[in-house]
Design an enzyme around this catalytic site. Structure first.
Site, PDB file in Angstrom:
ATOM      1  N   CYS A 125       0.873  -1.179   0.000  1.00 16.92           N
ATOM      2  CA  CYS A 125       0.000   0.000   0.000  1.00 16.92           C
ATOM      3  C   CYS A 125       0.909   1.227   0.000  1.00 16.92           C
ATOM      4  O   CYS A 125       1.665   1.442   0.958  1.00 16.92           O
ATOM      5  CB  CYS A 125      -0.899  -0.018   1.238  1.00 16.92           C
ATOM      6  N   CYS A 146      -3.446   6.688  -5.054  1.00 13.01           N
ATOM      7  CA  CYS A 146      -3.128   5.268  -4.902  1.00 13.01           C
ATOM      8  C   CYS A 146      -1.688   4.992  -5.347  1.00 13.01           C
ATOM      9  O   CYS A 146      -1.375   5.011  -6.547  1.00 13.01           O
ATOM     10  CB  CYS A 146      -4.109   4.388  -5.691  1.00 13.01           C
TER      11      CYS A 146
END
Ligand code: PYC
Length: 317
Positions: free
Chosen positions: A92, A242
């Site tokens: 992530c 992201c």
């Protein structure tokens, strides 16, 4: 189900608008094996910790959790396992930046270069200041180019499948301007694409679901290259651009000869926040993306579990 250790201490931050909740105490004891094995154990035996930490009533669909672990590799400053409202993440990007800034807030990380272990490999973190970090992600690559998927209610949608630490479908299909006003529609369309990919059996090389969908459109700011709407695996949209999705984007741009190594790519999110990204090629020709973004600590909390609480382990709406 293993009884929960109590209480759990967490520190919240956001990276370019996307929240990260870092568990610094009271998380599950996953042993000391490789992080990929510890993730499987988390999923198998301690999934209630995940739901407890990020789901309602303590969190929300948007919250990404990060469990701070002892790394196996002594050259790493930390190990981290990321998870969300529905399951677990390989890597992530926004969460790594959030973790670095949080560790700096705790006085556990100084500005400079560090390495973090994740279930999909080691990432480098250059903590540039108290609120900014550049992460060098695991290698990214494009698996499929220009595949056409027939999506109920939409028709044929063409896009690429790429790895950036999670699996992404990236498409220029853009049913409405990529703005907050349209997130309901964008979520519905992106989810329809995800379901169509699943129905067609389009997966990563080992059957992994392509569970992150990225829609690309023109940027809002003149000095940005692109804007994206990213639907995450749990059905929430990413408030940041992201990090793993931007890495997958760079892999596709590199594979198409549209972006050379070392050139900045400014990716905007649906809320207008941005990551600045660039890449180098590793010895296997894979794209190694560096993603730079800002994070801010937003709170510290001690989470309690009352066994009499009917929603003690959290719930998902
Ligand atoms: O920044 O890589 C990322 C990410 C994945 C899911 C939410 N954010």
């Amino acid at each position: 189900m293993a009884e929960m250790r109590q209480p759990m201490r967490v520190i919240d931050s956001h990276t370019e608008g996307e929240p990260t909740r870092l568990i610094i105490e009271g998380g599950p004891d996953l042993g000391d094996g490789p992080l990929s094995e510890r993730l499987k154990r988390f999923q198998r035996e301690f999934d209630h910790y995940r739901s407890f930490a990020v789901n309602e009533p303590r969190g929300s669909d948007a919250v990404v959790g990060a469990l701070l672990c002892e790394p196996v590799d002594p050259t790493c400053a930390a190990g981290v396992i990321f998870f969300n409202n529905a399951g677990y993440l390989g890597m992530c990007g926004h969460g790594t930046i959030g973790t670095a800034v949080t560790l700096a807030h705790l006085g556990r990380l100084k500005p400079g270069l560090h390495r973090f272990e994740t279930p999909v490999g080691v990432v480098s973190v250059d903590l540039k200041s108290a609120n900014e970090a550049a992460i060098e992600n695991v290698p990214s690559y494009r698996l499929m180019q220009g595949i056409s998927v027939d999506v109920p209610g939409i028709g044929a949608v063409v896009g690429d499948v790429a790895w950036g630490g999670n699996w992404f479908f990236l498409t220029e299909y853009c049913p409405a301007p990529l703005t907050l006003a349209n997130v309901g529609l964008l979520t519905a369309k992106a989810d329809a694409i995800r379901l169509a990919l699943e129905a067609r059996g389009i997966t990563g090389p080992n059957g992994e679901p392509v569970d992150h969908i990225e829609l690309f459109g023109p940027p809002g700011a003149a000095d940005a290259n692109s804007r994206s709407f990213v639907l995450c695996s749990g059905g929430a949209y990413d408030r940041s651009p992201c990090g793993t999705g931007t890495s997958a984007k760079l892999a596709c741009l590199a594979a198409s000869g549209k972006l050379a190594p070392g050139i900045d790519w400014v990716q905007e999110s649906v809320i207008g926040s941005r990551f600045t990204a660039r890449y180098r090629l590793d010895e296997s020709g894979n794209v190694v993306a560096t993603i730079t973004g800002r994070a801010y600590v937003t709170g510290e909390a001690t989470l309690f579990r009352d066994p009499a609480d009917p929603f003690a382990d959290g719930f998902r709406v």
